[in-house]
Design an enzyme around this catalytic site. Structure first.
Site, short mmCIF file in Angstrom:
data_model
loop_
_atom_site.label_atom_id
_atom_site.label_comp_id
_atom_site.label_asym_id
_atom_site.label_seq_id
_atom_site.Cartn_x
_atom_site.Cartn_y
_atom_site.Cartn_z
N SER A 162 0.70 -1.23 0.13
CA SER A 162 0.00 0.09 0.05
C SER A 162 0.87 1.16 -0.18
O SER A 162 1.57 1.52 -1.01
CB SER A 162 -1.07 -0.05 1.29
OG SER A 162 -2.20 0.73 1.00
N HIS A 213 -7.62 -5.62 0.72
CA HIS A 213 -6.32 -5.02 0.72
C HIS A 213 -5.69 -5.27 1.78
O HIS A 213 -5.74 -5.04 3.16
CB HIS A 213 -6.73 -3.36 0.84
CG HIS A 213 -5.71 -2.56 0.83
ND1 HIS A 213 -5.20 -2.00 -0.22
CD2 HIS A 213 -5.20 -1.97 1.85
CE1 HIS A 213 -4.34 -0.91 0.03
NE2 HIS A 213 -4.24 -0.78 1.42
C1 GTR Z 1 -5.57 4.48 2.10
C2 GTR Z 1 -4.76 5.20 0.94
C3 GTR Z 1 -4.24 4.38 0.08
C4 GTR Z 1 -3.37 3.43 0.50
C5 GTR Z 1 -3.73 2.87 1.99
C6 GTR Z 1 -2.78 2.21 2.66
O1 GTR Z 1 -6.29 4.98 2.96
O2 GTR Z 1 -5.86 5.86 0.55
O3 GTR Z 1 -3.63 5.26 -1.08
O4 GTR Z 1 -1.96 3.79 0.61
O5 GTR Z 1 -4.38 3.80 2.66
O6 GTR Z 1 -1.63 2.53 2.87
O7 GTR Z 1 -2.89 1.12 3.56
#
Ligand code: GTR
Length: 406
Positions: free
Chosen positions: A244, A386
């Site tokens: 991420s 995610h």
């Molecule tokens: C989210 C963000 C993403 C990603 C994520 C993370 O909220 O919008 O771009 O980086 O966090 O790092 O888990």
């Protein structure tokens, strides 16, 4: 029996959860979030292989001498900020060493890296397990840890799937991690307290000054400096991993520091692997609103006008060439625009071709849970959310095994 009071609480909870969901899927921070392919605007990507003076890049010599440095400079100026390279001194202190950690299977080293510049310094601690069963110096996976430090617990009382150290040792790899907060706190009001205000305060006054992601990438290079001194490790086989925001960082760090042999970027989304121009899921405007402190201030001028950006993220992927690069997406993570991330890889192939490095990419993304391994650009699109999990790491190992044995 559920009484009226309880019923009311349940109802409010339901509304709150639904509201949070609605925010992420429909309207977020006052902007409509697009999850409809039909609404992706027509776009034209900047030409990867044409220099700013209009010269067509047809060989690696011109790519390396002219176009590659141009693209790095564009990303510095418009997206991630400058990269100060110099400092006065660096020291590596072995804080603890347990030669028979993990029931004798690994050697644990905790090392503190101190970097000094103009009388000030910062410390970057690292945790490192090295397999005891090996023929020579071990290849390494280095995680840029953007989650809790508990994920890289040196005592192993906690074993996180985010950093499955036992698995990596069993596969014959050393595994290391540093935490982003030690380089730059992941907070909009505190990111500067680390690499930036201690070592490079002049960055604070620049529109294209280094911000959090720049500082994290810089720290990854200092860990690499340490690896080059550790005889138990093969510094020519260091794979960088990030998830991420950490995955955006692993790509930027790999672009700047070609000592990293291989880069893995998990679910990196906007300003990671995903094409900005598609404006699907998290946009440049949204990421700047929420996480402006990750990027140079100049990046904010592109909110709402991404077509003006002189780069797009396929160019970042291309900066890994000729080294192998691997990215991932998850089906339940539309926010990170899986298709847009795959299209970045697809559009980066031209540079790999200059080097005669084959990729096995197809115009359409591969089916779910069908990793592309035997390829200089690797990828998987998996089921689930995610995250960075054991499935991801297992495929990273397959990819590394494949390339190191070529
Ligand atoms: C989210 C963000 C993403 C990603 C994520 C993370 O909220 O919008 O771009 O980086 O966090 O790092 O888990």
């Amino acid at each position: 029996m559920i009484n009226r009071g309880k019923m009311f609480i349940v109802l409010v909870w339901f509304m709150v959860v639904n509201q949070a969901h609605a925010q992420k899927t429909d309207v977020f921070m006052g902007e409509v979030v697009n999850y409809d392919e039909a609404k992706v605007p027509r776009y034209q990507l900047p030409d990867l292989l044409r220099t700013t003076t209009g010269q067509k890049v047809k060989n690696t010599a011109l790519w390396e001498k002219k176009r590659r440095p141009e693209i790095v400079a564009l990303f510095k100026t418009h997206v991630y900020g400058q990269r100060p390279e110099g400092f006065d001194s660096i020291k590596f202190n072995l804080i603890s060493k347990i030669p028979d950690a993990m029931d004798g299977r690994a050697c644990l080293k905790e090392v503190n890296i101190s970097i000094w510049n103009k009388g000030k310094h910062i410390d970057i601690p690292i945790v490192l397990f090295i397999p005891n069963r090996r023929d020579g110096p071990a290849p390494v996976f280095l995680l840029i840890n953007n989650r809790s430090k508990k994920n890289t617990d040196p005592s192993r009382s906690l074993k996180s799937t985010f950093w499955p150290a036992e698995l990596m040792i069993e596969k014959g790899y050393a595994i290391a991690a540093f935490h982003v907060a030690d380089a730059a706190p992941d907070k909009k009001d505190a990111y500067q307290h680390g690499v930036i205000d201690q070592l490079y305060p002049e960055q604070l006054d620049r529109e294209d000054g280094m911000k959090a992601i720049g500082a994290w990438a810089w720290a990854a290079s200092r860990v690499m400096d340490y690896f080059e001194t550790d005889k138990d490790l093969d510094a020519r086989k260091v794979a960088l991993v990030g998830h991420s925001r950490g995955g955006k960082t692993s790509l930027w760090a790999g672009a700047l520091d070609q000592r990293f042999a291989m880069v893995f970027s998990s679910c990196s989304g906007s300003t990671g692997a995903a094409l900005a121009r598609r404006q699907y899921g998290e946009t440049v405007s949204l990421i700047n609103k929420q996480f402006g402190y990750w990027f140079a201030d100049r990046y904010k001028t592109y909110s709402g006008q991404v077509d003006k950006l002189p780069v797009d993220q396929h160019m970042l992927i291309a900066l890994m060439a000729p080294r192998p690069v691997y990215t991932t997406n998850a089906v339940e993570d539309r926010w990170a625009d899986p298709l847009g991330s795959y299209l970045s890889l697809w559009n980066a192939r031209a540079v790999y071709s200059l080097y005669d490095r084959k990729t096995m990419l197809t115009p359409e993304p591969p089916p779910l849970n069908s990793p592309i391994i035997n390829s200089f650009i690797g990828y998987h699109f998996r089921t689930g959310i995610h995250d960075l999990n054991v499935y991801d790491w297992e495929n990273f190992v397959r990819f590394a095994d494949y390339h190191y044995r070529l």
